[in-house]
Scaffold this active site. Structure first.
Site, short mmCIF file in Angstrom:
data_model
loop_
_atom_site.label_atom_id
_atom_site.label_comp_id
_atom_site.label_asym_id
_atom_site.label_seq_id
_atom_site.Cartn_x
_atom_site.Cartn_y
_atom_site.Cartn_z
N ASN A 44 0.86 -1.09 0.06
CA ASN A 44 -0.06 0.03 -0.17
C ASN A 44 0.94 1.38 -0.07
O ASN A 44 1.88 1.34 0.61
CB ASN A 44 -0.97 -0.05 1.27
N ILE A 45 0.34 2.43 -0.62
CA ILE A 45 1.10 3.49 -0.85
C ILE A 45 0.05 4.51 -0.54
O ILE A 45 -0.86 4.88 -1.43
CB ILE A 45 1.69 3.57 -2.02
N CYS A 55 -4.21 0.53 -2.34
CA CYS A 55 -4.16 -0.73 -1.60
C CYS A 55 -2.76 -1.57 -2.16
O CYS A 55 -2.58 -1.52 -3.41
CB CYS A 55 -5.38 -1.41 -1.73
N GLU A 57 -3.22 -4.55 -2.79
CA GLU A 57 -3.49 -5.49 -3.89
C GLU A 57 -3.42 -4.75 -5.36
O GLU A 57 -3.10 -5.47 -6.13
CB GLU A 57 -4.88 -6.18 -3.53
N CYS A 91 -10.83 -4.23 -3.52
CA CYS A 91 -9.89 -5.14 -3.89
C CYS A 91 -10.36 -6.50 -4.11
O CYS A 91 -9.67 -7.15 -5.12
CB CYS A 91 -8.55 -5.36 -2.68
N1 THU Z 1 -5.22 -1.71 2.78
C1 THU Z 1 -4.88 -2.34 1.65
O1 THU Z 1 -3.37 -2.26 1.40
N2 THU Z 1 -5.31 -3.38 1.19
C2 THU Z 1 -6.56 -3.93 1.91
O2 THU Z 1 -7.21 -4.87 1.25
C3 THU Z 1 -7.11 -3.27 3.22
C4 THU Z 1 -6.53 -1.61 3.35
C5 THU Z 1 -4.35 -0.56 3.09
C6 THU Z 1 -5.07 0.66 2.69
C7 THU Z 1 -4.45 1.88 3.55
O3 THU Z 1 -3.35 2.41 3.34
C8 THU Z 1 -4.58 1.12 4.88
O4 THU Z 1 -4.40 -0.25 4.63
C9 THU Z 1 -5.53 1.21 5.92
O5 THU Z 1 -6.85 1.12 5.65
#
Ligand code: THU
Length: 134
Positions: A44-45, A55, A57, A91
């Protein structure tokens, strides 16, 4: 956990360790094994303009497409702080786009360290998908 799954989780862990999440501090990694056997990961960025964040994914899928691959055989998703880290609704939809009925989604059981495995159909039943636009 068998070796092939451990390799996938290792790639997801490595990506999670590189995640850029200074606002939520919720670091996530995802690793895809494509139908050709390639492993491609993402994290995630986040962004100071919060909705612009992406996210893990989504990052892994973007990298997969850029590599010229389009079929997810399996995907492992890990959180640094909390497991299992289930994919968010958006996602699930993103994964579905590049999945088939054999696609497996693996989370890590935070208590045992073992894999929790679902089909994408179980995570996103009655999905809207590419077929609906055919
Ligand atoms: N996040 C993900 O990377 N994937 C997910 O399926 C759930 C949430 C990240 C997004 C955000 O940067 C952090 O988790 C908190 O929501």
């Amino acid at each position: 956990m068998d070796d092939h799954l451990k390799t996938l989780f290792d790639a997801a862990d490595k990506a999670a360790a590189r995640a850029y999440a200074p606002y939520s501090k919720f670091f996530v990694g995802a690793a895809i094994r494509t139908s050709s056997g390639q492993i491609i990961s993402g994290c995630n960025i986040e962004n100071a303009a919060y909705p612009a964040g992406t996210c893990a994914e989504a990052g892994a899928i973007a990298a997969m497409i850029a590599q010229g691959e389009s079929k997810i055989a399996e995907i492992a998703i890990v959180g640094v702080k909390s497991n299992p880290c289930y994919p968010c609704g958006a996602c699930r939809q993103r994964i579905f786009e590049f999945s088939d009925t054999a696609t497996r989604v693996h989370l890590r059981d935070g208590a045992t360290g073992e894999a929790i495995t679902h089909s994408i159909d179980a995570l996103l039943p009655h999905a809207f998908g590419p077929r609906d636009l055919a």
